[in-house]
Scaffold this motif. Structure first.
Motif, PDB file in Angstrom:
ATOM      1  N   VAL A  15      57.511  58.996 -84.631  1.00 23.64           N
ATOM      2  CA  VAL A  15      57.439  59.925 -83.241  1.00 23.64           C
ATOM      3  C   VAL A  15      57.278  59.121 -81.899  1.00 23.64           C
ATOM      4  CG1 VAL A  15      56.136  61.787 -82.301  1.00 23.64           C
ATOM      5  CG2 VAL A  15      56.652  61.771 -84.848  1.00 23.64           C
ATOM      6  N   ARG A  16      56.550  58.317 -81.735  1.00 23.58           N
ATOM      7  CA  ARG A  16      56.589  57.216 -80.624  1.00 23.58           C
ATOM      8  C   ARG A  16      57.878  56.851 -80.183  1.00 23.58           C
ATOM      9  NH1 ARG A  16      51.270  53.811 -81.988  1.00 23.58           N
ATOM     10  NH2 ARG A  16      49.739  55.420 -81.053  1.00 23.58           N
ATOM     11  N   GLU A  17      58.464  56.307 -81.282  1.00 18.66           N
ATOM     12  CA  GLU A  17      59.902  55.616 -81.026  1.00 18.66           C
ATOM     13  C   GLU A  17      61.062  56.540 -81.020  1.00 18.66           C
ATOM     14  OE1 GLU A  17      62.783  53.216 -84.241  1.00 18.66           O
ATOM     15  OE2 GLU A  17      60.777  52.736 -84.359  1.00 18.66           O
ATOM     16  N   LEU A  18      60.942  57.442 -81.547  1.00 20.96           N
ATOM     17  CA  LEU A  18      62.259  58.443 -81.482  1.00 20.96           C
ATOM     18  C   LEU A  18      61.992  59.507 -80.531  1.00 20.96           C
ATOM     19  CD1 LEU A  18      62.370  58.933 -85.454  1.00 20.96           C
ATOM     20  CD2 LEU A  18      64.021  57.573 -83.906  1.00 20.96           C
ATOM     21  N   ALA A  19      60.643  60.238 -80.243  1.00 19.20           N
ATOM     22  CA  ALA A  19      60.809  61.595 -79.670  1.00 19.20           C
ATOM     23  C   ALA A  19      59.879  61.557 -78.587  1.00 19.20           C
ATOM     24  CB  ALA A  19      59.899  62.414 -80.620  1.00 19.20           C
ATOM     25  N   VAL A  20      59.070  60.457 -78.156  1.00 15.73           N
ATOM     26  CA  VAL A  20      58.307  60.704 -76.892  1.00 15.73           C
ATOM     27  C   VAL A  20      59.171  60.067 -75.879  1.00 15.73           C
ATOM     28  CG1 VAL A  20      56.305  60.064 -75.563  1.00 15.73           C
ATOM     29  CG2 VAL A  20      56.229  60.484 -78.031  1.00 15.73           C
ATOM     30  N   ILE A  21      59.593  60.819 -74.775  1.00 15.57           N
ATOM     31  CA  ILE A  21      60.295  60.507 -73.661  1.00 15.57           C
ATOM     32  C   ILE A  21      59.276  60.605 -72.365  1.00 15.57           C
ATOM     33  CG2 ILE A  21      62.306  60.999 -72.260  1.00 15.57           C
ATOM     34  CD1 ILE A  21      62.862  62.540 -75.047  1.00 15.57           C
ATOM     35  N   GLU A  22      59.390  59.358 -71.602  1.00 14.63           N
ATOM     36  CA  GLU A  22      58.626  59.485 -70.302  1.00 14.63           C
ATOM     37  C   GLU A  22      59.608  59.775 -69.156  1.00 14.63           C
ATOM     38  OE1 GLU A  22      55.383  58.925 -70.512  1.00 14.63           O
ATOM     39  OE2 GLU A  22      55.340  58.261 -72.526  1.00 14.63           O
ATOM     40  N   GLY A  23      58.887  60.670 -68.081  1.00 14.86           N
ATOM     41  CA  GLY A  23      59.401  61.288 -67.024  1.00 14.86           C
ATOM     42  C   GLY A  23      59.083  62.514 -66.893  1.00 14.86           C
TER      43      GLY A  23
END
Length: 187
Positions: A15-23
């Motif tokens: 989930v960290r790699e695929l789904a978390v988007i900063e901004g």
């Protein structure tokens, strides 16, 4: 939920790699956040989706809502759909009978004109699902639709809780709330 479970730990990584988007982004709730969790990137991923099904099923069982206590899982389309399918498949792989259902945003204007699709849920114990929850609006809408369809919602379960009030709102509606992952684990 067992925090040291290898399946859960791998799910956190994915989930960290695929789904978390900063901004900065405006969420469906209208709130503005400095990050976004696009769970469809995980719930529709070949490795993450099966893990979601097993982790969610384990969490429900550990919380007293195993296949002997529930009949079906589902929620508001679109976020809940792949989660429900993942749990259905995880249960089937274990020889357990848990159906899935989909709650439309509005009833169809043709055909059977149903708002809740899938196997009949009237008279059945159901868990309302969501991929990620901020204020709890989508699960609460699905909860009401399930009740209107004659089901007995016994819990709400989400993959990721953003820790922004969903738990409190849903528990105020009279059902327990469970989250497999916390946003704090993903950042």
């Amino acid at each position: 939920m067992k925090n040291n479970d290898p399946q859960r730990q791998r799910l956190i990584e994915l989930v960290r790699e695929l789904a978390v988007i900063e901004g900065e982004v405006t969420l469906a709730s209208g709130l503005v956040s400095d990050h976004y969790v696009d769970m469809r990137r995980a719930t529709l991923h070949h490795e993450a989706a099966p893990l979601i099904g097993h982790v969610m099923l384990d969490m429900l069982e550990e919380s007293g809502f195993g296949p002997d206590e529930i009949d079906a899982v589902g929620g508001l389309t679109m976020g809940a759909d792949p989660v429900a399918a993942a749990i259905l498949h995880a249960a089937a792989s274990r020889g357990l009978a848990v159906d899935a259902f989909v709650v439309r945003k509005a009833a169809k204007g043709h055909g059977m004109q149903r708002r809740v699709e899938g196997p009949e849920i009237a008279g059945r114990r159901v868990v309302i699902l969501e991929d990620t929850s901020t204020t709890g609006g989508s699960p609460l809408e699905a909860l009401e639709a399930a009740r209107e369809a004659g089901a007995e919602p016994v819990a709400v379960a989400v993959v990721v809780d953003r820790n922004t009030g969903a738990k409190e709102r849903i528990e105020a509606a009279g059902v327990p709330y469970f989250a497999a992952l916390s946003i704090d684990e993903l950042r």
